[in-house]
Each structure stands twice: as structure tokens, then as C-alpha cells.
Design a protein around this motif. Structure first.
Motif, PDB file in Angstrom:
ATOM      1  N   GLU A  16       0.841  -1.212   0.000  1.00  0.00           N
ATOM      2  CA  GLU A  16       0.000   0.000   0.000  1.00  0.00           C
ATOM      3  C   GLU A  16       0.869   1.252   0.000  1.00  0.00           C
ATOM      4  O   GLU A  16       0.577   2.217  -0.705  1.00  0.00           O
ATOM      5  CB  GLU A  16      -0.936   0.024   1.216  1.00  0.00           C
ATOM      6  N   GLN A  17       1.942   1.232   0.802  1.00  0.00           N
ATOM      7  CA  GLN A  17       2.834   2.396   0.863  1.00  0.00           C
ATOM      8  C   GLN A  17       3.557   2.574  -0.472  1.00  0.00           C
ATOM      9  O   GLN A  17       3.690   3.687  -0.974  1.00  0.00           O
ATOM     10  CB  GLN A  17       3.836   2.251   2.000  1.00  0.00           C
ATOM     11  N   ALA A  18       4.002   1.467  -1.058  1.00  0.00           N
ATOM     12  CA  ALA A  18       4.683   1.537  -2.360  1.00  0.00           C
ATOM     13  C   ALA A  18       3.751   2.119  -3.419  1.00  0.00           C
ATOM     14  O   ALA A  18       4.156   2.971  -4.212  1.00  0.00           O
ATOM     15  CB  ALA A  18       5.167   0.146  -2.772  1.00  0.00           C
ATOM     16  N   GLU A  19       2.497   1.677  -3.400  1.00  0.00           N
ATOM     17  CA  GLU A  19       1.520   2.184  -4.386  1.00  0.00           C
ATOM     18  C   GLU A  19       1.251   3.669  -4.184  1.00  0.00           C
ATOM     19  O   GLU A  19       1.111   4.420  -5.149  1.00  0.00           O
ATOM     20  CB  GLU A  19       0.216   1.376  -4.286  1.00  0.00           C
ATOM     21  N   ASP A  20       1.192   4.099  -2.928  1.00  0.00           N
ATOM     22  CA  ASP A  20       0.966   5.509  -2.621  1.00  0.00           C
ATOM     23  C   ASP A  20       2.139   6.366  -3.125  1.00  0.00           C
ATOM     24  O   ASP A  20       1.943   7.425  -3.723  1.00  0.00           O
ATOM     25  CB  ASP A  20       0.770   5.693  -1.116  1.00  0.00           C
ATOM     26  N   ILE A  21       3.361   5.889  -2.889  1.00  0.00           N
ATOM     27  CA  ILE A  21       4.558   6.613  -3.352  1.00  0.00           C
ATOM     28  C   ILE A  21       4.569   6.681  -4.874  1.00  0.00           C
ATOM     29  O   ILE A  21       4.857   7.730  -5.457  1.00  0.00           O
ATOM     30  CB  ILE A  21       5.836   5.958  -2.793  1.00  0.00           C
ATOM     31  N   LEU A  22       4.220   5.578  -5.527  1.00  0.00           N
ATOM     32  CA  LEU A  22       4.182   5.550  -6.996  1.00  0.00           C
ATOM     33  C   LEU A  22       3.169   6.571  -7.531  1.00  0.00           C
ATOM     34  O   LEU A  22       3.447   7.280  -8.494  1.00  0.00           O
ATOM     35  CB  LEU A  22       3.854   4.135  -7.488  1.00  0.00           C
ATOM     36  N   LYS A  23       2.007   6.673  -6.862  1.00  0.00           N
ATOM     37  CA  LYS A  23       0.993   7.668  -7.256  1.00  0.00           C
ATOM     38  C   LYS A  23       1.571   9.081  -7.152  1.00  0.00           C
ATOM     39  O   LYS A  23       1.354   9.912  -8.034  1.00  0.00           O
ATOM     40  CB  LYS A  23      -0.250   7.564  -6.360  1.00  0.00           C
ATOM     41  N   GLN A  24       2.288   9.346  -6.050  1.00  0.00           N
ATOM     42  CA  GLN A  24       2.894  10.669  -5.859  1.00  0.00           C
ATOM     43  C   GLN A  24       3.919  10.959  -6.962  1.00  0.00           C
ATOM     44  O   GLN A  24       3.972  12.076  -7.488  1.00  0.00           O
ATOM     45  CB  GLN A  24       3.560  10.762  -4.490  1.00  0.00           C
ATOM     46  N   LEU A  25       4.715   9.944  -7.315  1.00  0.00           N
ATOM     47  CA  LEU A  25       5.712  10.119  -8.386  1.00  0.00           C
ATOM     48  C   LEU A  25       5.014  10.422  -9.712  1.00  0.00           C
ATOM     49  O   LEU A  25       5.450  11.294 -10.455  1.00  0.00           O
ATOM     50  CB  LEU A  25       6.575   8.853  -8.529  1.00  0.00           C
ATOM     51  N   ASN A  26       3.937   9.705  -9.983  1.00  0.00           N
ATOM     52  CA  ASN A  26       3.203   9.902 -11.233  1.00  0.00           C
ATOM     53  C   ASN A  26       2.539  11.270 -11.306  1.00  0.00           C
ATOM     54  O   ASN A  26       2.225  11.753 -12.380  1.00  0.00           O
ATOM     55  CB  ASN A  26       2.188   8.773 -11.450  1.00  0.00           C
ATOM     56  N   LYS A  27       2.350  11.893 -10.146  1.00  0.00           N
ATOM     57  CA  LYS A  27       1.777  13.252 -10.100  1.00  0.00           C
ATOM     58  C   LYS A  27       2.874  14.312 -10.143  1.00  0.00           C
ATOM     59  O   LYS A  27       2.589  15.502 -10.020  1.00  0.00           O
ATOM     60  CB  LYS A  27       0.938  13.433  -8.834  1.00  0.00           C
ATOM     61  N   GLY A  28       4.136  13.877 -10.244  1.00  0.00           N
ATOM     62  CA  GLY A  28       5.220  14.838 -10.397  1.00  0.00           C
ATOM     63  C   GLY A  28       6.114  15.046  -9.185  1.00  0.00           C
ATOM     64  O   GLY A  28       6.997  15.899  -9.203  1.00  0.00           O
ATOM     65  N   ALA A  29       5.896  14.264  -8.117  1.00  0.00           N
ATOM     66  CA  ALA A  29       6.766  14.390  -6.934  1.00  0.00           C
ATOM     67  C   ALA A  29       8.191  13.981  -7.312  1.00  0.00           C
ATOM     68  O   ALA A  29       8.397  13.163  -8.208  1.00  0.00           O
ATOM     69  CB  ALA A  29       6.242  13.516  -5.802  1.00  0.00           C
ATOM     70  N   LYS A  30       9.170  14.545  -6.625  1.00  0.00           N
ATOM     71  CA  LYS A  30      10.584  14.240  -6.894  1.00  0.00           C
ATOM     72  C   LYS A  30      10.968  12.911  -6.247  1.00  0.00           C
ATOM     73  O   LYS A  30      10.723  12.700  -5.052  1.00  0.00           O
ATOM     74  CB  LYS A  30      11.486  15.347  -6.328  1.00  0.00           C
ATOM     75  N   PHE A  31      11.571  12.026  -7.035  1.00  0.00           N
ATOM     76  CA  PHE A  31      11.988  10.714  -6.558  1.00  0.00           C
ATOM     77  C   PHE A  31      12.908  10.846  -5.338  1.00  0.00           C
ATOM     78  O   PHE A  31      12.710  10.196  -4.315  1.00  0.00           O
ATOM     79  CB  PHE A  31      12.706   9.947  -7.685  1.00  0.00           C
ATOM     80  N   GLN A  32      13.912  11.726  -5.451  1.00  0.00           N
ATOM     81  CA  GLN A  32      14.905  11.891  -4.389  1.00  0.00           C
ATOM     82  C   GLN A  32      14.249  12.324  -3.072  1.00  0.00           C
ATOM     83  O   GLN A  32      14.621  11.854  -2.008  1.00  0.00           O
ATOM     84  CB  GLN A  32      15.991  12.897  -4.801  1.00  0.00           C
ATOM     85  N   THR A  33      13.285  13.226  -3.152  1.00  0.00           N
ATOM     86  CA  THR A  33      12.596  13.731  -1.962  1.00  0.00           C
ATOM     87  C   THR A  33      11.837  12.598  -1.271  1.00  0.00           C
ATOM     88  O   THR A  33      11.914  12.434  -0.052  1.00  0.00           O
ATOM     89  CB  THR A  33      11.606  14.855  -2.356  1.00  0.00           C
ATOM     90  N   LEU A  34      11.110  11.795  -2.051  1.00  0.00           N
ATOM     91  CA  LEU A  34      10.333  10.691  -1.480  1.00  0.00           C
ATOM     92  C   LEU A  34      11.256   9.601  -0.928  1.00  0.00           C
ATOM     93  O   LEU A  34      10.947   8.983   0.088  1.00  0.00           O
ATOM     94  CB  LEU A  34       9.367  10.115  -2.521  1.00  0.00           C
ATOM     95  N   ALA A  35      12.393   9.382  -1.576  1.00  0.00           N
ATOM     96  CA  ALA A  35      13.355   8.378  -1.089  1.00  0.00           C
ATOM     97  C   ALA A  35      13.885   8.797   0.283  1.00  0.00           C
ATOM     98  O   ALA A  35      13.951   7.981   1.212  1.00  0.00           O
ATOM     99  CB  ALA A  35      14.499   8.201  -2.080  1.00  0.00           C
ATOM    100  N   LYS A  36      14.249  10.065   0.423  1.00  0.00           N
ATOM    101  CA  LYS A  36      14.779  10.557   1.702  1.00  0.00           C
ATOM    102  C   LYS A  36      13.739  10.431   2.805  1.00  0.00           C
ATOM    103  O   LYS A  36      14.064  10.123   3.943  1.00  0.00           O
ATOM    104  CB  LYS A  36      15.232  12.015   1.570  1.00  0.00           C
ATOM    105  N   LYS A  37      12.490  10.637   2.451  1.00  0.00           N
ATOM    106  CA  LYS A  37      11.403  10.631   3.432  1.00  0.00           C
ATOM    107  C   LYS A  37      10.955   9.213   3.816  1.00  0.00           C
ATOM    108  O   LYS A  37      10.650   8.956   4.978  1.00  0.00           O
ATOM    109  CB  LYS A  37      10.219  11.414   2.838  1.00  0.00           C
ATOM    110  N   HIS A  38      10.910   8.280   2.851  1.00  0.00           N
ATOM    111  CA  HIS A  38      10.254   6.993   3.080  1.00  0.00           C
ATOM    112  C   HIS A  38      11.148   5.755   3.027  1.00  0.00           C
ATOM    113  O   HIS A  38      10.770   4.719   3.561  1.00  0.00           O
ATOM    114  CB  HIS A  38       9.135   6.775   2.048  1.00  0.00           C
ATOM    115  N   SER A  39      12.279   5.798   2.337  1.00  0.00           N
ATOM    116  CA  SER A  39      13.034   4.564   2.086  1.00  0.00           C
ATOM    117  C   SER A  39      13.646   3.965   3.346  1.00  0.00           C
ATOM    118  O   SER A  39      14.223   4.661   4.177  1.00  0.00           O
ATOM    119  CB  SER A  39      14.143   4.813   1.055  1.00  0.00           C
ATOM    120  N   ASN A  40      13.531   2.629   3.466  1.00  0.00           N
ATOM    121  CA  ASN A  40      14.128   1.884   4.574  1.00  0.00           C
ATOM    122  C   ASN A  40      15.570   1.470   4.259  1.00  0.00           C
ATOM    123  O   ASN A  40      16.201   0.803   5.060  1.00  0.00           O
ATOM    124  CB  ASN A  40      13.317   0.609   4.856  1.00  0.00           C
TER     125      ASN A  40
END
Length: 92
Positions: A16-40
Motif C-alpha cells: 500500500e505504501q509503495a503504491e501511494d509513493i508511486l501515485k505521488q511520483l506519477n503526479k510529479g513528486a521528486k523521486f529523491q525527496t520521497l526516497a529521503k522521506k520513506h526509504s528503509n
């Protein structure tokens, strides 16, 4: 000559979290920003950047996608570590 690839990824525990992040990326969110925030993964601190690596260095499912899947299209791949959103930058 060994094949190499360069990829970014975000590692999370739940689909579910992966799908949510993918949705954000598809809406134009920056990959690097989401990685810093969410990646384990420790690579999250570097925006998910794994640098260049050789074929066979990553777990099989990860390797298969990076060396055979789409380039520059973030995609969810499940491995024993969890769910990766992988973005392959290039491969040889």
C-alpha cells in the motif's frame, strides 16, 4: 564486457505504501525527496541512488527488472527485503 546499470530505488515494507509513493511520483513528486522521506534502505539518504552496479549484484527480482524492464519509469518490484519502487536511469 559486464553489463552495468544505474538505478534509484525506494524500499518500503508494505505494498500500500509503495503504491501511494508511486501515485505521488506519477503526479510529479521528486523521486529523491520521497526516497529521503520513506526509504528503509541506507541509500535513501542519497535520494535512493544506488549508483552503478553490475548485473548479478542485486537480488534476482531487482536485477531482472533493472536489466530487462522499462527505463525511467518507476515500477514496484517485490523482493525478500520488501517493496522497491525502482527507477532505472540507464543500462549497458
Amino acid at each position: 564486457m559486464a553489463r552495468v546499470a544505474h538505478a534509484l530505488h525506494i524500499l518500503v515494507k508494505h505494498l500500500e505504501q509503495a503504491e501511494d509513493i508511486l501515485k505521488q511520483l506519477n503526479k510529479g513528486a521528486k523521486f529523491q525527496t520521497l526516497a529521503k522521506k520513506h526509504s528503509n534502505c541506507p541509500s535513501g539518504k542519497k535520494g535512493g541512488d544506488l549508483g552503478e552496479f553490475k548485473k548479478g549484484q542485486m537480488v534476482p527480482q531487482f536485477d531482472k527488472f533493472v536489466f530487462g524492464g522499462e527505463i525511467l519509469t518507476p515500477t514496484i518490484v517485490k523482493t525478500r527485503f520488501g517493496y522497491h519502487i525502482i527507477k532505472t536511469l540507464y543500462r549497458t
